[in-house]
Design a protein around this motif. Structure first.
Motif, mmCIF file in Angstrom:
data_model
loop_
_atom_site.group_PDB
_atom_site.id
_atom_site.type_symbol
_atom_site.label_atom_id
_atom_site.label_comp_id
_atom_site.label_asym_id
_atom_site.label_seq_id
_atom_site.Cartn_x
_atom_site.Cartn_y
_atom_site.Cartn_z
ATOM 1 N N ALA A 217 0.788 -1.219 0.000
ATOM 2 C CA ALA A 217 0.000 0.000 0.000
ATOM 3 C C ALA A 217 0.828 1.281 0.000
ATOM 4 N N LEU A 218 1.752 1.387 -0.935
ATOM 5 C CA LEU A 218 2.354 2.694 -1.203
ATOM 6 C C LEU A 218 1.291 3.567 -1.868
ATOM 7 N N VAL A 219 1.389 4.885 -1.751
ATOM 8 C CA VAL A 219 0.160 5.643 -1.900
ATOM 9 C C VAL A 219 -0.645 5.522 -3.174
ATOM 10 N N PRO A 220 -0.117 5.668 -4.363
ATOM 11 C CA PRO A 220 -1.121 5.570 -5.438
ATOM 12 C C PRO A 220 -1.684 4.164 -5.595
ATOM 13 N N LEU A 221 -1.063 3.184 -4.936
ATOM 14 C CA LEU A 221 -1.485 1.791 -5.104
ATOM 15 C C LEU A 221 -2.207 1.268 -3.872
ATOM 16 N N HIS A 222 -2.704 2.174 -3.017
ATOM 17 C CA HIS A 222 -3.137 1.749 -1.685
ATOM 18 C C HIS A 222 -4.625 1.449 -1.596
ATOM 19 N N THR A 223 -5.421 1.707 -2.637
ATOM 20 C CA THR A 223 -6.880 1.789 -2.447
ATOM 21 C C THR A 223 -7.523 0.519 -1.916
ATOM 22 N N TRP A 224 -6.896 -0.635 -2.137
ATOM 23 C CA TRP A 224 -7.533 -1.871 -1.693
ATOM 24 C C TRP A 224 -7.555 -1.996 -0.181
ATOM 25 N N LEU A 225 -6.546 -1.402 0.495
ATOM 26 C CA LEU A 225 -6.362 -1.728 1.910
ATOM 27 C C LEU A 225 -7.518 -1.276 2.796
ATOM 28 N N PRO A 226 -7.894 0.012 2.768
ATOM 29 C CA PRO A 226 -8.994 0.432 3.646
ATOM 30 C C PRO A 226 -10.325 -0.230 3.277
ATOM 31 N N ASP A 227 -10.502 -0.574 1.999
ATOM 32 C CA ASP A 227 -11.776 -1.194 1.609
ATOM 33 C C ASP A 227 -11.912 -2.606 2.113
ATOM 34 N N SER A 228 -10.764 -3.302 2.240
ATOM 35 C CA SER A 228 -10.891 -4.700 2.637
ATOM 36 C C SER A 228 -10.964 -4.848 4.152
ATOM 37 N N TYR A 229 -10.738 -3.763 4.906
ATOM 38 C CA TYR A 229 -10.698 -3.900 6.354
ATOM 39 C C TYR A 229 -12.055 -3.964 7.057
ATOM 40 N N PRO A 230 -13.010 -3.093 6.741
ATOM 41 C CA PRO A 230 -14.159 -2.937 7.657
ATOM 42 C C PRO A 230 -14.931 -4.207 7.950
ATOM 43 N N LYS A 231 -15.118 -5.083 6.966
ATOM 44 C CA LYS A 231 -15.950 -6.251 7.212
ATOM 45 C C LYS A 231 -15.149 -7.451 7.700
ATOM 46 N N ALA A 232 -13.821 -7.347 7.726
ATOM 47 C CA ALA A 232 -12.996 -8.497 8.096
ATOM 48 C C ALA A 232 -12.978 -8.662 9.612
ATOM 49 N N PRO A 233 -12.755 -9.900 10.107
ATOM 50 C CA PRO A 233 -12.670 -10.104 11.561
ATOM 51 C C PRO A 233 -11.452 -9.400 12.153
ATOM 52 N N ALA A 234 -11.568 -8.931 13.405
ATOM 53 C CA ALA A 234 -10.508 -8.122 14.018
ATOM 54 C C ALA A 234 -9.155 -8.828 14.076
ATOM 55 N N PRO A 235 -9.088 -10.139 14.442
ATOM 56 C CA PRO A 235 -7.761 -10.755 14.450
ATOM 57 C C PRO A 235 -7.104 -10.751 13.080
ATOM 58 N N PHE A 236 -7.931 -10.837 12.015
ATOM 59 C CA PHE A 236 -7.311 -10.775 10.697
ATOM 60 C C PHE A 236 -6.806 -9.366 10.404
ATOM 61 N N ASN A 237 -7.516 -8.354 10.892
ATOM 62 C CA ASN A 237 -7.008 -6.990 10.728
ATOM 63 C C ASN A 237 -5.633 -6.859 11.344
ATOM 64 N N LEU A 238 -5.504 -7.435 12.561
ATOM 65 C CA LEU A 238 -4.205 -7.416 13.243
ATOM 66 C C LEU A 238 -3.153 -8.094 12.382
ATOM 67 N N LEU A 239 -3.479 -9.309 11.872
ATOM 68 C CA LEU A 239 -2.484 -10.031 11.090
ATOM 69 C C LEU A 239 -2.183 -9.299 9.802
ATOM 70 N N SER A 240 -3.216 -8.724 9.184
ATOM 71 C CA SER A 240 -3.002 -8.064 7.909
ATOM 72 C C SER A 240 -2.066 -6.880 8.064
ATOM 73 N N SER A 241 -2.351 -5.995 9.054
ATOM 74 C CA SER A 241 -1.478 -4.827 9.103
ATOM 75 C C SER A 241 -0.240 -5.086 9.938
ATOM 76 N N GLY A 242 -0.236 -6.155 10.759
ATOM 77 C CA GLY A 242 0.957 -6.420 11.538
ATOM 78 C C GLY A 242 1.928 -7.352 10.851
ATOM 79 N N ILE A 243 1.417 -8.299 10.084
ATOM 80 C CA ILE A 243 2.292 -9.327 9.525
ATOM 81 C C ILE A 243 2.379 -9.256 8.011
ATOM 82 N N VAL A 244 1.193 -9.302 7.360
ATOM 83 C CA VAL A 244 1.182 -9.494 5.910
ATOM 84 C C VAL A 244 1.871 -8.334 5.206
ATOM 85 N N VAL A 245 1.373 -7.105 5.521
ATOM 86 C CA VAL A 245 1.932 -5.921 4.897
ATOM 87 C C VAL A 245 3.427 -5.814 5.188
#
Lengths: 491, 112
Positions: A217-245
């Motif tokens: 998610a460098l800036v012009p390529l970032h649009t997917w990240l905030p859209d995929s977060y709201p409906k996802a389960p909280a532990p996955f949010n943690l893993l996504s922004s803590g580990i995957v990225v």
């Protein structure tokens, strides 16, 4: 050192064994999930503590270095794998209470995610990197869309579309590398890379930056990240922004530092590009975060902003910059983890998604409120907490290397972030209506959040211990020759 | 040989163009598959040697084609197939929710 491969095999085996275990002995599923992630954590700490002494190389199946697939753990990979494994363990503990539907599928995907990220961190073979890249991506696409009722599939679908196309760019980059050098081993590529035509070098750099940059998610390529977060389960949010990225950042950093080397990167001006790209990323991330009223989206944009800080730190290409960026990478995983887990507690009990839903929850769930405040203050970078230390290191590094503008923008970004966190605090501690009583939170939800918040404070008060370990990292990044010798001598 | 590389470029650009312009989800998935097959063709192409035989080193052989890109192509095909499967699964979910797979119509339905 055979233990290295077990760090990848164990979660992979667990993922595929879970289905069978669930069919025959259903009551064993949870003990095995917890046991496996705990064993993985211990193994990682064991291997990593060895790797801090001297880096470990391992060739799969005992093939020699010219054709074998290599795994390698140097101090940087060791730091990353400890971060991944410990955050994963906390996420598993949290998920036991939090996840209610599609339990089996959820854990299978979770372990595949661990496999992919661990593989990406340790691999020394560039096509293997692509395979693990796609394993991680597919697992996270599916995890982002796993919710049963009111499942939002559009956000994850956009993530899937953008993400898989970025995978094609990465594949193209790998094909170009193979075409021009005839090898996939990272050390051998690095040896021959200097003799390549500069057009090919720059196109490889561009393809890799687009491929990985989309994923983290460098800036012009970032649009997917905030859209995929709201409906996802909280532990996955943690893993996504803590580990995957983070593992995608790691992979890009590993490739550009090892293949190009510091001198070449400075010569083509990529250092300045990375630094100012990072500045643009965090300014835009913070400003967009300010406008959100969905909290998970807000935290998603804030993740983008912190990716910007990390990019600035790595872009400086100096000892201090790398230490600061790496420390910020760890800290961000911990702080964002604490925020998402606390938010998950709010969502679990009160189904809060908008900022105004948080009204007076600080009184009803007092402990969680405190966690949220501490974690967000350290996101802002206030002194007693860990975010301050790493931002300070990045600023110092930037000033030393002459990027005064970048150093000046970092506190400005922090001010913007303070404004939107204050908005949340005001809601959190506005006066409760009558008849609202304090509520007890289940310990399985509370403990991981508590541990992460404690880490926020401890890493801020006692930064010398982690920094002592991190001091060993830059020598391997800054001197790619050192990395190459470990590699080719390690068979 | 040059001609074959040209085809790869055309296919890749075509895939990119389809993804960027079409609003039908199935067509977007097709675009992705086309772009992916272009890369797989490229992989096979760079391993090709003029007059080479099957890469089995046995008895008399003079030139063999490079086997590594073929192995990579197989892996890439598997990955592409699984990604396409996930995309189609998502499309089914979207169709169940909205009754359409056109992006513009979905946008209208969401705004209501």
């Amino acid at each position: 050192m055979d233990l290295l491969i077990f760090l990848i095999i164990l979660p992979l085996f667990t993922a595929f064994a879970l289905g069978v275990i669930n069919y025959f002995f259903e009551s064993f599923v949870f003990p095995i999930i917890i046991g496996s992630s705990l064993v993985h954590l211990f193994l990682t700490i064991r291997v990593a503590s060895l790797a801090f002494g001297s880096p470990i190389g391992y060739y799969l199946g005992g093939w020699d270095s010219s054709i074998g697939i290599a795994l390698l753990m140097d101090p940087l990979a060791a730091v990353m794998s400890i971060l991944i494994s410990s955050l994963f363990f906390l996420a598993v503990i949290y998920s036991i209470k939090y996840i209610k539907d599609y339990i089996l599928k959820y854990y299978i995907l979770l372990f595949l995610l661990l496999t992919g990220t661990m593989g990406m961190v340790m691999t020394g073979d560039i096509f293997n990197l692509y395979v693990f890249f796609e394993i991680t991506s597919i697992a996270s696409y599916s995890l982002a869309a796993i919710k049963k009722e009111d499942g939002g599939v559009e956000g994850p679908f956009r993530y899937l579309m953008i993400g898989s196309f970025s995978g094609l760019f990465l594949l193209l980059g790998i094909i170009v590398i193979y075409f021009s050098l005839g090898t996939l081993n990272m050390a051998q590529i690095a040896l021959g890379f200097g003799s390549l035509d500069s057009f090919i070098q720059v196109s490889i750099l561009a393809l890799m930056t687009i491929g990985f940059g989309t994923k983290f998610a460098l800036v012009p390529l970032h649009t997917w990240l905030p859209d995929s977060y709201p409906k996802a389960p909280a532990p996955f949010n943690l893993l996504s922004s803590g580990i995957v990225v983070k593992s995608f950042i790691y992979a890009l950093i590993r490739i550009i530092y090892t293949l190009f080397g510091i001198d070449l990167l400075k010569e083509i001006g990529f250092s300045a590009i990375l630094v100012y790209w990072g500045v643009l990323t965090f300014i835009i991330g913070h400003t967009l975060a300010y406008q959100q009223d969905n909290i998970k989206k807000l935290l998603g944009y804030s993740t983008i902003a912190h990716i910007g800080y990390i990019t600035v730190g790595f872009g400086i290409l100096s000892h201090k910059g790398i230490v600061g960026a790496l420390y910020h990478l760890i800290n961000h995983g911990i702080m964002k983890g604490a925020l998402f887990l606390t938010l998950g507690i709010f969502i679990y009990y009160f189904n809060t998604h908008k900022i105004e839903d948080l009204k007076s929850l600080g009184y009803i769930l007092p402990m969680s409120g405190v966690f949220f405040v501490i974690a967000s203050l350290s996101m802002v970078g206030l002194p007693p907490f860990n975010g301050f230390i790493s931002k300070w290191l990045i600023i110092e590094g930037a000033i030393e290397s002459g990027y005064i503008l970048a150093a000046f923008m970092i506190p400005i970004g922090s001010y913007i972030s303070l404004t939107y966190y204050l908005k949340i605090f005001r809601m959190l501690y506005s006066k409760p209506e009558d008849g609202m009583k304090a509520k007890r939170v289940d310990w399985r939800l509370n403990t991981p959040a508590l541990i992460l918040t404690m880490c926020c404070v401890l890493l801020g008060i006692l930064p010398q211990f982690p920094l002592h370990l991190l001091e060993k990292v830059p020598s391997f990044l800054l001197n790619s020759q050192k990395y190459i010798t470990v590699f080719l001598g390690g068979s | 040989m040059r001609f074959a590389y040209l085809i790869v470029v055309i296919l890749f650009c075509q895939g990119l163009y389809i993804i960027l312009t079409k609003s039908n989800l199935i067509k977007m998935i097709m675009g992705f598959s086309i772009a992916e097959s272009a890369l797989i063709m490229l992989l096979v192409l760079i391993g090709y040697r003029e007059g080479g035989t099957v890469p089995i080193i046995y008895r008399d052989f003079s030139t063999v084609v490079d086997p590594i890109p073929q192995a990579l192509a197989l892996t890439a095909i598997v990955i592409g197939a699984s990604i396409t499967a996930v995309m189609l699964a998502f499309t089914i979910k979207i169709h169940k929710k909205y009754g359409t797979i056109d992006l513009n119509e979905i946008k209208e339905l969401r705004n209501q």
